[in-house]
Design a protein around this motif. Structure first.
Motif, PDB file in Angstrom:
ATOM      1  N   ASP A 140       1.494   6.555  -6.897  1.00 59.56           N
ATOM      2  CA  ASP A 140       0.393   7.479  -7.195  1.00 59.56           C
ATOM      3  C   ASP A 140       0.850   8.929  -7.044  1.00 59.56           C
ATOM      4  O   ASP A 140       0.501   9.795  -7.860  1.00 59.56           O
ATOM      5  CB  ASP A 140      -0.794   7.207  -6.271  1.00 59.56           C
ATOM      6  CG  ASP A 140      -1.559   5.952  -6.658  1.00 59.56           C
ATOM      7  OD1 ASP A 140      -1.353   5.458  -7.787  1.00 59.56           O
ATOM      8  OD2 ASP A 140      -2.359   5.468  -5.837  1.00 59.56           O
ATOM      9  N   ASN A 141       1.607   9.200  -5.977  1.00 58.09           N
ATOM     10  CA  ASN A 141       2.089  10.569  -5.768  1.00 58.09           C
ATOM     11  C   ASN A 141       3.017  10.999  -6.901  1.00 58.09           C
ATOM     12  O   ASN A 141       2.958  12.145  -7.368  1.00 58.09           O
ATOM     13  CB  ASN A 141       2.816  10.672  -4.427  1.00 58.09           C
ATOM     14  CG  ASN A 141       1.873  10.549  -3.246  1.00 58.09           C
ATOM     15  OD1 ASN A 141       0.678  10.821  -3.364  1.00 58.09           O
ATOM     16  ND2 ASN A 141       2.399  10.134  -2.101  1.00 58.09           N
ATOM     17  N   ASN A 190       1.115   3.969  -2.989  1.00 61.10           N
ATOM     18  CA  ASN A 190       0.837   5.372  -2.685  1.00 61.10           C
ATOM     19  C   ASN A 190       1.956   6.268  -3.210  1.00 61.10           C
ATOM     20  O   ASN A 190       1.708   7.365  -3.725  1.00 61.10           O
ATOM     21  CB  ASN A 190       0.672   5.574  -1.180  1.00 61.10           C
ATOM     22  CG  ASN A 190      -0.671   5.092  -0.671  1.00 61.10           C
ATOM     23  OD1 ASN A 190      -1.622   4.940  -1.438  1.00 61.10           O
ATOM     24  ND2 ASN A 190      -0.756   4.855   0.635  1.00 61.10           N
ATOM     25  N   GLN A 191       3.193   5.801  -3.068  1.00 66.13           N
ATOM     26  CA  GLN A 191       4.319   6.568  -3.591  1.00 66.13           C
ATOM     27  C   GLN A 191       4.259   6.676  -5.116  1.00 66.13           C
ATOM     28  O   GLN A 191       4.539   7.739  -5.692  1.00 66.13           O
ATOM     29  CB  GLN A 191       5.639   5.917  -3.167  1.00 66.13           C
ATOM     30  CG  GLN A 191       5.920   6.018  -1.671  1.00 66.13           C
ATOM     31  CD  GLN A 191       7.168   5.254  -1.272  1.00 66.13           C
ATOM     32  OE1 GLN A 191       7.571   4.311  -1.951  1.00 66.13           O
ATOM     33  NE2 GLN A 191       7.794   5.647  -0.178  1.00 66.13           N
ATOM     34  N   ARG A 223       0.839  -1.205   0.000  1.00 67.65           N
ATOM     35  CA  ARG A 223       0.000   0.000   0.000  1.00 67.65           C
ATOM     36  C   ARG A 223       0.878   1.260   0.000  1.00 67.65           C
ATOM     37  O   ARG A 223       0.625   2.225  -0.732  1.00 67.65           O
ATOM     38  CB  ARG A 223      -0.924  -0.006   1.215  1.00 67.65           C
ATOM     39  CG  ARG A 223      -1.940   1.149   1.228  1.00 67.65           C
ATOM     40  CD  ARG A 223      -2.845   1.085   2.453  1.00 67.65           C
ATOM     41  NE  ARG A 223      -3.624  -0.147   2.487  1.00 67.65           N
ATOM     42  CZ  ARG A 223      -3.430  -1.126   3.363  1.00 67.65           C
ATOM     43  NH1 ARG A 223      -2.485  -1.026   4.303  1.00 67.65           N
ATOM     44  NH2 ARG A 223      -4.171  -2.199   3.327  1.00 67.65           N
TER      45      ARG A 223
END
Length: 215
Positions: A44-45, A41-42, A37
């Motif tokens: 996505d950023n 998330n990284q 996760r």
């Protein structure tokens, strides 16, 4: 004046995934999911920085912006290096002895403008070309003419265009010029009045990264 830019781009590092136990473990699954996760998330950023509304404004490509505050002269029909003595902006591109040098290989866009002056009573021709690592680049010469002076008023002409150049790491580019008469010079002008206006650099040159070299 250079402006400091905060770089929000952060490289994403592949996570170290723990080895799975021999038997089912809810605790292991939760730990494993949390690691993935965080990793996603990284990602996505990162894609948000590049593809979001801000575009790629936090990505710093190699670039350099340089200029000269010196008057520059030559003798007739003589290859002469254009002087660059001021660094306005730079990232992985630099000048030394008016050589524009890159750290990273790539295709670059070189743009320049030069403020010429003619104090002769005749029209005169100017040639401008590039040298890479001390060797003339074939096909790079441009020819322009600067008008004769009108009475006691010298003639002025600003000349500029751009080139795409292929550079390896550590390569350098120089801008050369020649003229048919020594009365043609490259001029820097001070701040003036009527109206008030800023000073003029004699030469301005920028080198911007466009693309990695073809493989």
């Amino acid at each position: 004046m250079a402006t400091t830019i905060v770089n929000r781009y952060r490289p994403v590092v592949q996570p170290r995934l723990p080895a799975a136990p021999m038997e089912y473990s809810a605790e292991f699954i939760e730990q494993y999911s949390n690691i993935l996760r965080l990793y996603f998330n990284q990602l996505d950023n990162l894609t948000g920085v590049v593809l979001g509304e801000s575009g790629g404004r936090f990505i710093r490509f190699p670039y350099g912006a340089f200029s000269s505050d010196q008057d520059q002269t030559t003798t007739a029909n003589t290859a002469t290096l254009m002087t660059l003595n001021t660094t306005d902006f730079a990232n992985e591109v630099s000048i030394s002895s008016s050589k524009i040098t890159v750290v990273n290989a790539g295709i670059y866009n070189l743009q320049f403008s030069t403020q010429f002056q003619n104090t002769d009573n005749q029209l005169q021709d100017i040639s401008i070309w590039l040298r890479q690592n001390g060797t003339d680049i074939p096909g790079s010469t441009g020819f322009v003419s600067i008008p004769a002076k009108a009475g006691a008023i010298e003639a002025h002409e600003i000349v500029g265009w751009n080139y795409y150049v292929s550079l390896n790491a550590g390569d350098y580019i120089e801008i050369y010029w020649s003229t048919t008469d020594a009365d043609v010079t490259i001029q820097a002008y001070p701040t003036s009045v009527s109206p008030v206006r800023p000073a003029t650099q004699s030469v301005v040159a920028t080198l911007s990264f466009v693309s990695a070299l073809s493989t």
